[in-house]
Design an enzyme around this catalytic site. Structure first.
Site, PDB file in Angstrom:
ATOM      1  N   ASP A 299       0.819  -1.210   0.000  1.00  0.00           N
ATOM      2  CA  ASP A 299       0.000   0.000   0.000  1.00  0.00           C
ATOM      3  C   ASP A 299       0.858   1.267   0.000  1.00  0.00           C
ATOM      4  O   ASP A 299       0.704   2.113   0.861  1.00  0.00           O
ATOM      5  CB  ASP A 299      -0.913  -0.072   1.244  1.00  0.00           C
ATOM      6  CG  ASP A 299      -1.865   1.099   1.337  1.00  0.00           C
ATOM      7  OD1 ASP A 299      -2.368   1.542   0.295  1.00  0.00           O
ATOM      8  OD2 ASP A 299      -2.097   1.574   2.472  1.00  0.00           O
TER       9      ASP A 299
ATOM     10  N   GLU B 239       3.536  -8.251   7.094  1.00  0.00           N
ATOM     11  CA  GLU B 239       2.239  -8.817   6.724  1.00  0.00           C
ATOM     12  C   GLU B 239       2.276  -9.871   5.627  1.00  0.00           C
ATOM     13  O   GLU B 239       1.535  -9.775   4.643  1.00  0.00           O
ATOM     14  CB  GLU B 239       1.258  -7.697   6.338  1.00  0.00           C
ATOM     15  CG  GLU B 239       0.880  -6.810   7.508  1.00  0.00           C
ATOM     16  CD  GLU B 239      -0.349  -5.960   7.239  1.00  0.00           C
ATOM     17  OE1 GLU B 239      -0.828  -5.914   6.098  1.00  0.00           O
ATOM     18  OE2 GLU B 239      -0.847  -5.339   8.187  1.00  0.00           O
TER      19      GLU B 239
ATOM     20  N   TYR C  60      -6.483  -3.233  12.966  1.00  0.00           N
ATOM     21  CA  TYR C  60      -7.307  -2.112  12.496  1.00  0.00           C
ATOM     22  C   TYR C  60      -8.755  -2.257  12.981  1.00  0.00           C
ATOM     23  O   TYR C  60      -9.695  -2.105  12.203  1.00  0.00           O
ATOM     24  CB  TYR C  60      -7.215  -2.026  10.961  1.00  0.00           C
ATOM     25  CG  TYR C  60      -5.865  -1.461  10.530  1.00  0.00           C
ATOM     26  CD1 TYR C  60      -5.656  -0.095  10.456  1.00  0.00           C
ATOM     27  CD2 TYR C  60      -4.799  -2.304  10.258  1.00  0.00           C
ATOM     28  CE1 TYR C  60      -4.419   0.431  10.105  1.00  0.00           C
ATOM     29  CE2 TYR C  60      -3.563  -1.792   9.909  1.00  0.00           C
ATOM     30  CZ  TYR C  60      -3.380  -0.422   9.837  1.00  0.00           C
ATOM     31  OH  TYR C  60      -2.152   0.106   9.493  1.00  0.00           O
TER      32      TYR C  60
END
Ligand code: BDP
Length: 596
Positions: A168, A413, A468
């Site tokens: 991202d 991740e 999150y």
């Protein structure tokens, strides 16, 4: 690899400036050997900078493939007989360089330096030419990985392709860090490795100086910050002691200098290198992280190298501003998410006492197809693993002497619940430990899986987990954060008996959007979300840190969940504070309270 240093025996010529630049639109440059002649049809392009945001041409911003850089330079006649090198601090992501039409170096991977001896290729006292082709294509064999998707349907023109990335941030490319020429004696100091810790009031400094060229006698001295000699030896490697040592501490940096001198048989000192280092120890237990035997709680934000116009280009003004902002907000640490940052940033951290988790560019290690495994010869394969180990070697070679670096992060991740994830990350962690047994190793995970399904965590010292709550899960439900944090993290510690850092938590926030009661994307929501997470962290004795995602807004690839980039910054991309920055400043300036 030593940082280029200028001193009484070494010269550095900075090739920063405006280079000639050409986009290789049809990928013909290599076959047509564009490096043989000066490039034609060029446009001016600065180095260091990412090239993507500097023109009005969308096809340059989004170009997939090769771009060419070129400039001329003079090598002084006085450099004849020296060892002349060209050093690139970073080329994203793959590069080949030619000097005067001859290939001198090829390098795979962005963010890390590479160099070539060009002593026999350059013309002394005359003009020379360097040509560099930089390629930004990411495949399953690169870090970060990616893949090219080609289309063969009615909806796309023939041959249409895109670069798929599973991370991202914008895939900035080019020569984003300096290119320099260096001149040293042919007999020279090649590397210095320093491991410094303390026993009581004594600093114990293990060092090793390696040389290249004819045999040279090495002498070393250690100087304190006032330039006073505190230890000395006449061997290339050994252990030195510093009595009444001043430790390097978070927020209270103290740097010693190890000065190494190479003397040849004539008695001439041919090379000198001064490497700064700090004396500090790092240790991990099942619930704590110690720096100099004092428990350390990581508080800060993850970052990016990212700014308007220059993308990831090195910018001293930006770096100083960022360090001042981190200091202002009360941050004591950050992670170099998601790739190695510039050497100049680590130097600032050494000098200011900022604590760093140094991360490899292994981000987006996940299958593009949920029905197919990530770890297989088609995707993250033995080739990726070999490259990953090479990247860890280059990273540790570059950063090993920085006291600010207290832990290596081998990646961010990845898929963790495939059985082969344990083997893959086990090998990367083992290689990292072999290269540097002095620092703990972590891996950052994001998937919500059961602890027993997370195969890589058996290998690491510290668990880093990104969460999150109330954003990607239960959007809008701030009231669930504290409960979910405590309920979900407790089993991780029970299972692994290792300390845990919340390595990301955050909410996209558009500066100037307000809503009370809070709604998503408002400044109030970001503040409330952080506060609810903090209530959870403060109840968990094994949580040893909180790194907010993100320090500042940053550029990403385009997508329906990105409003001109990722807006999870607590500062805007132009480094102005959102309400969350003030809230963090308040929390991080007060003594930390744990409820139990
Ligand atoms: C995490 C990633 C980070 C993203 C962030 C987000 O580690 O790179 O930018 O999510 O979605 O999963 O904002």
């Amino acid at each position: 690899m030593l940082y280029p240093q200028e001193n009484e025996t070494r010269e550095v010529k900075d090739l920063s400036g405006v280079w000639n630049f050409r986009v290789d639109r049809h990928s013909t440059g290599r076959d047509e050997e564009w490096f043989r002649q000066p490039l034609s049809d060029t446009m001016p392009m600065p180095v260091p900078a990412s090239y993507n945001d500097l023109t009005q041409d969308i096809t340059i911003r989004d170009h997939i493939g090769d771009v060419w850089y070129e400039r001329t330079f003079y090598v002084p006649s006085s450099w004849r007989g020296k060892r002349v090198s060209i050093r690139f601090s970073s080329a994203e992501h793959n590069a080949v360089a030619w000097v005067n039409g001859r290939e001198v170096v090829a390098h795979k991977g962005g963010h890390l330096p590479f160099a070539a001896d060009i002593s026999d290729i350059v013309t002394y006292g005359a003009e020379n030419r360097v040509t560099v082709v930089v390629n930004n294509i990411l495949t399953w064999d690169t870090l970060p990985p990616g893949f090219i998707r080609t289309y063969d349907d009615m909806n796309h023109p023939p041959g249409y392709r895109i670069q798929e990335i599973q991370f991202d941030f914008f895939n900035y490319s080019g020569l984003s860090r300096p290119v320099v020429l260096t001149a040293t004696s042919p007999t020279r100091i090649e590397d210095i490795a320093i491991r410094a810790n303390s026993e009581g009031c004594t600093g114990i400094v293990d060092y090793a100086v390696t040389t290249t060229g004819d045999s040279a006698r090495i002498t070393v001295r250690i100087l304190d910050e006032l330039g006073r000699e505190v230890a000395a030896a006449a061997e290339a490697s050994g252990t030195l002691k510093i009595e009444n040592v001043t430790l390097w501490k978070p927020g209270q940096a103290y740097l010693y200098t190890l000065e190494a001198k190479a003397t040849v048989s004539t008695g001439a000192v041919v090379d000198i290198y001064r490497e700064t280092f700090g004396v500090r120890t790092v240790r991990v237990t099942d619930t704590q992280f110690f720096i100099n035997d004092e428990p350390f709680y990581f508080q800060g934000c993850c970052k990016h190298e990212d700014m308007d116009l220059k993308g990831r280009g090195l910018d001293h003004a930006l770096n100083i501003k960022d360090f001042n902002l981190m200091n202002w907000i009360g941050a004591n640490s950050f992670r170099t998410s998601h790739y190695p940052y510039s050497e100049e940033i680590l130097q600032l951290a050494d000098r200011t006492g900022m604590v760093i988790i140094d991360e490899s560019p292994a981000v987006g290690m996940r299958s593009d197809n949920p029905a197919e495994p990530t770890y297989s010869e088609e995707r993250i394969s033995s080739r990726t693993l070999a490259h990953h180990k090479q990247v860890m070697r280059e990273l540790i070679t570059r950063d090993k002497n920085h006291p600010c670096v207290v832990m290596w992060s081998v990646g961010n991740e990845p898929i963790v619940n495939e059985p082969k994830a344990g083997d893959y990350w086990g090998e990367v962690v083992a290689e990292t430990r072999r290269l540097d047994p002095t620092r703990p190793v972590t891996l950052v995970i994001g998937d919500v899986v059961k602890p027993a399904e997370c195969h890589p965590f058996q290998h690491v010292d510290v668990m880093c987990i990104n969460r999150y709550h109330s954003w990607y899960s239960d959007p809008g439900h701030l009231e669930l954060i504290e409960l979910q944090t405590v309920a979900e993290l407790t089993p991780w510690h029970e299972h692994f008996q290792k300390p845990l850092i919340i390595s990301e938590y955050g909410a996209d926030t558009i500066a100037g959007f307000h809503a009370d009661p809070p709604v998503m994307f408002s400044e109030e929501y970001q503040v409330a979300m952080l506060e609810n997470f903090h209530k959870g962290f403060d109840r968990l004795h094994f949580v040893i840190g909180e790194h907010v995602w993100n320090f500042a807004d940053f550029a990403t690839k385009q997508g329906v969940s990105r409003v001109i980039g990722n807006k999870k910054g607590v500062f805007t991309r132009q480094r102005q504070p959102k309400a969350a920055a003030h809230a963090l400043r308040k929390r991080w300036s007060e003594p930390r309270k744990k409820i139990n």
